[in-house]
Design an enzyme around this catalytic site. Structure first.
Site, PDB file in Angstrom:
ATOM      1  N   ASP A 177      43.341  38.184  45.251  1.00 42.97           N
ATOM      2  CA  ASP A 177      42.373  37.313  45.141  1.00 42.97           C
ATOM      3  C   ASP A 177      43.010  35.908  45.173  1.00 42.97           C
ATOM      4  OD1 ASP A 177      40.437  39.306  45.032  1.00 42.97           O
ATOM      5  OD2 ASP A 177      40.267  39.241  42.904  1.00 42.97           O
TER       6      ASP A 177
ATOM      7  N   ASP B  62      36.429  35.513  42.800  1.00 46.28           N
ATOM      8  CA  ASP B  62      35.768  36.851  42.251  1.00 46.28           C
ATOM      9  C   ASP B  62      35.434  36.749  40.757  1.00 46.28           C
ATOM     10  OD1 ASP B  62      35.907  37.993  44.653  1.00 46.28           O
ATOM     11  OD2 ASP B  62      36.659  39.653  44.249  1.00 46.28           O
TER      12      ASP B  62
ATOM     13  N   ARG C 136      29.342  38.570  51.204  1.00 49.52           N
ATOM     14  CA  ARG C 136      29.504  38.217  49.548  1.00 49.52           C
ATOM     15  C   ARG C 136      29.656  36.859  49.677  1.00 49.52           C
ATOM     16  NH1 ARG C 136      34.272  42.709  47.676  1.00 49.52           N
ATOM     17  NH2 ARG C 136      33.379  44.608  48.537  1.00 49.52           N
TER      18      ARG C 136
END
Length: 287
Positions: A99, A126, A179
């Site tokens: 990430d 995230d 997302r």
């Protein structure tokens, strides 16, 4: 004028100050950056130039990480794992292998602001595992698929319910596929004054009993703007109001969302495109 200072959930729970008035340290190598991020005590860390790195670099409590003009992180990401009071601003992240920014394990009071993200492996930002009181503002994401995940799995409700309170505002989801964000459990999650452009998958998904307020956003060329449920995750609640649509349909709504406890100024949705494209991403603030 648009709000460019700290707004949203990161103002709660005592607020978010990062390194505060601590003296600044400038880093320009991966080893120096790694050491500075992981040190104990309050610190302001200024990043200079392009730093090539790998894996995930841990950011400890009471840190402000601030990019100088053009500062770029290539190949790695930052993780805030159980720590608190962290600010990350004005950095360009690209080609990360996990990430770009991971917030987990009950990390609290995090502000992620005015960064640019592209071409990474997994998420840009995230947030998961009981983390709370986070603001994600004025970031630009482009040339990327899975953008911002809130709540990592359907079976983690025992840790996540009552937490995962996040504000997403004035972000530019510039062709990022999906997302933007995808939400589990958090309530209320506030998604306001963001610019969605050419998102091939979807904009916002509310799942697993989450409560998401989608307010004052600008959707352009987005086939699926927002919906309830996603893949195997059951539906959450979603309330939409005052959004602006260009070649994009109004999405799926249902249920109710808890009240927003903080003060904020809502820009007119029809002005959000011009405001966000002029101000979002790294290099758009004075450092």
């Amino acid at each position: 004028m648009p709000q460019t200072g700290l707004v949203g959930w990161a103002t709660q729970n005592g607020g978010t100050t990062g390194g505060g008035s601590a003296g600044a340290t400038t880093v320009s190598t991966a080893s120096a950056l790694t050491s500075a991020l992981n040190a104990t005590g309050a610190a302001v860390i200024r990043v200079s130039g392009t730093i090539n790195c790998s894996g995930m670099l841990r950011v400890r409590s009471n840190k402000t990480v601030l990019g100088n003009a053009g500062a770029t992180i290539v190949g790695c990401g930052f993780t805030v794992n159980g720590d608190r009071n962290v600010i990350i601003r004005n950095l360009t992240f690209r080609n990360w292998s996990d990430d770009a920014i991971n917030v987990e394990s009950s990390a609290t009071n995090i502000w992620i602001d005015h960064n640019t993200f592209s071409n990474g492996y997994d998420g840009t930002v995230d947030i998961k595992r009981g983390s709370d009181f986070v603001t994600v503002s004025w970031n630009r994401v482009y040339s990327h698929d899975k953008t911002m995940l809130l709540g990592h799995s359907d079976d983690n409700g025992s840790q996540d319910i009552g937490h995962l309170r996040v504000t997403y505002h004035h972000n530019w989801y510039d062709g990022s596929k999906q997302r933007n964000p995808r939400v589990r459990f958090g309530n209320p999650v506030h998604v306001y004054n963001n610019y969605y452009y050419n998102n091939a998958g979807y904009g916002v998904a509310s799942t697993m009993s989450a409560g998401v307020l989608v307010e004052g956003n600008y959707f352009e060329n987005v086939k699926d703007t927002y919906h309830l449920g996603e893949a195997d995750s059951g539906p959450g609640s979603l309330v939409a109001r005052n959004n602006h649509f260009v070649n994009s349909p109004a999405g799926q709504t249902g249920g109710s969302v808890a009240g927003i406890p903080y003060q904020y100024t809502l820009d007119s949705a029809s002005s959000v495109k011009s405001i966000v494209t002029a101000g979002a991403g790294a290099g758009r603030i004075s450092v």
